[in-house]
Scaffold this motif. Sequence first.
Motif, PDB file in Angstrom:
ATOM      1  N   LEU A 130       0.835  -1.209   0.000  1.00 16.53           N
ATOM      2  CA  LEU A 130       0.000   0.000   0.000  1.00 16.53           C
ATOM      3  C   LEU A 130       0.868   1.257   0.000  1.00 16.53           C
ATOM      4  CD1 LEU A 130      -2.702  -1.092   2.622  1.00 16.53           C
ATOM      5  CD2 LEU A 130      -3.106  -0.704   0.184  1.00 16.53           C
ATOM      6  N   LYS A 131       1.981   1.208   0.747  1.00 20.54           N
ATOM      7  CA  LYS A 131       2.880   2.366   0.792  1.00 20.54           C
ATOM      8  C   LYS A 131       3.466   2.610  -0.596  1.00 20.54           C
ATOM      9  CE  LYS A 131       6.414   4.286   3.881  1.00 20.54           C
ATOM     10  NZ  LYS A 131       7.333   4.959   2.969  1.00 20.54           N
ATOM     11  N   SER A 132       3.857   1.545  -1.263  1.00 18.65           N
ATOM     12  CA  SER A 132       4.414   1.685  -2.619  1.00 18.65           C
ATOM     13  C   SER A 132       3.365   2.233  -3.580  1.00 18.65           C
ATOM     14  CB  SER A 132       4.923   0.319  -3.086  1.00 18.65           C
ATOM     15  OG  SER A 132       5.208   0.332  -4.462  1.00 18.65           O
ATOM     16  N   ALA A 167      15.593   1.389  -3.315  1.00 25.98           N
ATOM     17  CA  ALA A 167      14.140   1.543  -3.242  1.00 25.98           C
ATOM     18  C   ALA A 167      13.647   1.250  -1.843  1.00 25.98           C
ATOM     19  CB  ALA A 167      13.452   0.602  -4.220  1.00 25.98           C
ATOM     20  N   GLU A 168      12.395   1.652  -1.597  1.00 29.85           N
ATOM     21  CA  GLU A 168      11.703   1.142  -0.422  1.00 29.85           C
ATOM     22  C   GLU A 168      11.249  -0.278  -0.751  1.00 29.85           C
ATOM     23  OE1 GLU A 168       8.675   3.942   0.805  1.00 29.85           O
ATOM     24  OE2 GLU A 168      10.174   5.404   1.466  1.00 29.85           O
ATOM     25  N   VAL A 206       9.863  -3.127  -4.233  1.00 32.23           N
ATOM     26  CA  VAL A 206      10.365  -4.440  -4.673  1.00 32.23           C
ATOM     27  C   VAL A 206       9.190  -5.426  -4.713  1.00 32.23           C
ATOM     28  CG1 VAL A 206      11.958  -6.346  -4.167  1.00 32.23           C
ATOM     29  CG2 VAL A 206      12.638  -3.966  -3.697  1.00 32.23           C
ATOM     30  N   ILE A 207       8.349  -5.365  -3.672  1.00 32.64           N
ATOM     31  CA  ILE A 207       7.199  -6.285  -3.610  1.00 32.64           C
ATOM     32  C   ILE A 207       6.259  -6.042  -4.792  1.00 32.64           C
ATOM     33  CG2 ILE A 207       5.178  -6.967  -2.238  1.00 32.64           C
ATOM     34  CD1 ILE A 207       6.799  -6.200   0.291  1.00 32.64           C
ATOM     35  N   LYS A 239      13.811  -3.115  -8.791  1.00 33.47           N
ATOM     36  CA  LYS A 239      14.487  -4.425  -8.810  1.00 33.47           C
ATOM     37  C   LYS A 239      15.049  -4.736  -7.433  1.00 33.47           C
ATOM     38  CE  LYS A 239      15.837  -5.976 -13.311  1.00 33.47           C
ATOM     39  NZ  LYS A 239      16.035  -5.058 -14.444  1.00 33.47           N
ATOM     40  N   GLY A 240      14.997  -5.986  -7.046  1.00 36.16           N
ATOM     41  CA  GLY A 240      15.656  -6.425  -5.825  1.00 36.16           C
ATOM     42  C   GLY A 240      17.077  -6.874  -6.159  1.00 36.16           C
ATOM     43  N   ARG A 241      17.449  -8.040  -5.652  1.00 39.56           N
ATOM     44  CA  ARG A 241      18.763  -8.633  -5.943  1.00 39.56           C
ATOM     45  C   ARG A 241      18.867  -8.901  -7.440  1.00 39.56           C
ATOM     46  NH1 ARG A 241      22.502 -11.809  -3.516  1.00 39.56           N
ATOM     47  NH2 ARG A 241      21.613 -11.217  -1.500  1.00 39.56           N
ATOM     48  N   ILE A 242      20.035  -8.619  -8.028  1.00 41.10           N
ATOM     49  CA  ILE A 242      20.227  -8.883  -9.458  1.00 41.10           C
ATOM     50  C   ILE A 242      21.051 -10.145  -9.673  1.00 41.10           C
ATOM     51  CG2 ILE A 242      21.329  -8.009 -11.571  1.00 41.10           C
ATOM     52  CD1 ILE A 242      20.437  -5.197 -10.690  1.00 41.10           C
ATOM     53  N   SER A 243      22.103 -10.313  -8.873  1.00 45.44           N
ATOM     54  CA  SER A 243      22.914 -11.528  -9.039  1.00 45.44           C
ATOM     55  C   SER A 243      23.147 -12.202  -7.693  1.00 45.44           C
ATOM     56  CB  SER A 243      24.259 -11.180  -9.693  1.00 45.44           C
ATOM     57  OG  SER A 243      25.275 -11.074  -8.701  1.00 45.44           O
ATOM     58  N   ASP A 244      23.518 -13.468  -7.742  1.00 48.82           N
ATOM     59  CA  ASP A 244      23.807 -14.229  -6.521  1.00 48.82           C
ATOM     60  C   ASP A 244      24.979 -13.633  -5.746  1.00 48.82           C
ATOM     61  OD1 ASP A 244      21.742 -15.905  -6.913  1.00 48.82           O
ATOM     62  OD2 ASP A 244      22.924 -17.639  -7.534  1.00 48.82           O
ATOM     63  N   ASP A 245      25.760 -12.813  -6.409  1.00 51.40           N
ATOM     64  CA  ASP A 245      26.918 -12.211  -5.738  1.00 51.40           C
ATOM     65  C   ASP A 245      26.571 -10.926  -4.978  1.00 51.40           C
ATOM     66  OD1 ASP A 245      28.509 -14.198  -6.592  1.00 51.40           O
ATOM     67  OD2 ASP A 245      29.520 -13.059  -8.180  1.00 51.40           O
TER      68      ASP A 245
END
Lengths: 351, 351
Positions: B31-33, B298-299, B303-304, B309-315
């Motif tokens: 809701l905030k987003s 981002a907040e 992401v939700i 974008k959240g994590r892009i790579s495993d690193d």
Amino acid sequence: MFKIKVLNHDVIEEILGMKEVIEVVEKVYTLKSEEKTELFPMVFHEFERGIADMDIKSGHLKGIDIFGLKLVTWFGENHKKNLPPLIGTIMVFDSKTGKPLGILNAEYITGMRTGAAGAIGAKYLARKDSENLLMIGTGHISTFQIAATLIAMDNIKTVRIYDPINHDNARKLSESIKETLMNKFLSKYEVGTEIYKEINEKFDIYFEAVNDIKEAVSLSDVIITATPSRKPLIMKKWVKKGTHFSCVGADMEGKQEIDENIFGVARVYVDDINQAVNVGETEIPVKKGIITKENIIAEIGDVITERAKGRISDDDITIYDTTGIALQDLLTSKLVLDISEEKGLGVEVNL
Amino acid sequence: MFKIKVLNHDVIEEILGMKEVIEVVEKVYTLKSEEKTELFPMVFHEFERGIADMDIKSGHLKGIDIFGLKLVTWFGENHKKNLPPLIGTIMVFDSKTGKPLGILNAEYITGMRTGAAGAIGAKYLARKDSENLLMIGTGHISTFQIAATLIAMDNIKTVRIYDPINHDNARKLSESIKETLMNKFLSKYEVGTEIYKEINEKFDIYFEAVNDIKEAVSLSDVIITATPSRKPLIMKKWVKKGTHFSCVGADMEGKQEIDENIFGVARVYVDDINQAVNVGETEIPVKKGIITKENIIAEIGDVITERAKGRISDDDITIYDTTGIALQDLLTSKLVLDISEEKGLGVEVNL
């Protein structure tokens, strides 16, 4: 878990007497003058502009070891849902431990402490021999203003009532007010006691509705304004020397009840300087440059504690601008909690 | 007068399940987003510097038509009076009418929603195959963090627990945690249901206390910090690629749990940008110029809702800085009020 007291509207109305509330509000002003209080920043939010808002006013009474808040909502369309437009809740906490002490309906407490505030302005600033009170406004709050002022003053003989929009409201209020005062305010005191006799006598005076505000102003020693007006109802040229004003209605930017030019010739007092210049009757005269913040003679607490002078001569025009502070609600709530404890009233719940 | 529900600590603890709170907090972030929420300014007051304070956090969930506040007091010397140091009260109001709906003890709700917040950071930002969780801190809140993270994540196999001050606390918590999880969190679900089986399995893993934080950090995929620390406990050079941090402890100016230099190499997310840069883990790195406010990706709500974008790579090293917002308390309170209504629990009083 903690035990806390919940006090609803009916219990509060049953146990709270105006004489005691006047004493409480004087005590709050005194503590404020002695720097034994702290006001926290106000939170204000509009849900819909001009239609629905809420505010949270909070503060700390250091001298009494309590703090807390009052949350008031105003939903202008609530009558369509059979609900009152103003709804308020007070929470009182112990400032030695942070423990909640009580949750109270704010409606009656707000009416009582607001009535007391206007009356205290008159008690300390009006001429002691004032005989003629003019009440501008006939809303819910007017009864509290009249009750408190009659109790706080010693020589009022006539109360005139004026409604800026509908004269019929003034007529109705003038016809019913004596009975209301007896039933709602005198009834708090035991028949036959000194205080009962004193208040009974003070209430047994002449009330009349008036249609001509100009004439009414010229006949009055004390004028209390308690309307939602946004333009002056009383012009400077109508005001005679020696008049006292307690301005109660203006509590939001843009509200105004008396001609701003009256401030230019009056001794001006407020409950809280910051609130007065931002949202009180004092806002417009300061914004228009008629007076500056520095021209405000004092906060009323400084008059009570004699740190500042009140009226100097019988000719002075005095203005008391009260916007209301959370501390009044908190100390009145503490009084109600104490009485309810003594009388075993209210509901105790575990939180 | 209005009927309102009062819900005390025991009732709330009895009916509130962590899986539902995680969903509620995700909903709040969503809701905030979507800009369907409003946070009002926080009121903060210190009664005695470093010893006693209070804050009032308030806001409006437009999408859900409720608003309200949480007042939390912290009196550090309360143990001498046999009282808890933190005491909180929540008030929920209907934002269509301004009517109060409920008054709730805030303690359990705060623990639950804070646990859920850290876990949501891990759920959205940690590697999906994360197996090793490191819990820094052994206070009251740690149990909630562990419970929530195990419920929110799918592959955790080991939980390591570290106490920065007293290893004995970590040992005790590691020995008791499984039983606590079963008794306090699994017990909310009906034996035999899918959800019961799933959570039971997730809780049936390996817990150990660790003494060597450097080694523990190097073994961990997800690290949750929930301490009152004011200096970094985890140094940048210890952190392996792919680590996720949920930083929960820092909620006041000057608090810090991880080396500010980690922010320079991490993808940084927060619950609320303003709070994070003022009072969160993000405060120090921004003040030291290691990152700017603009470097916050981002907040978490974005992401939700896949606006960011959240994590892009495993690193990637990811950081979720959560300071806590009143909206979490309000929507969790609404859930509790709804459940209590269904089950006929709690006390109804007239206000």
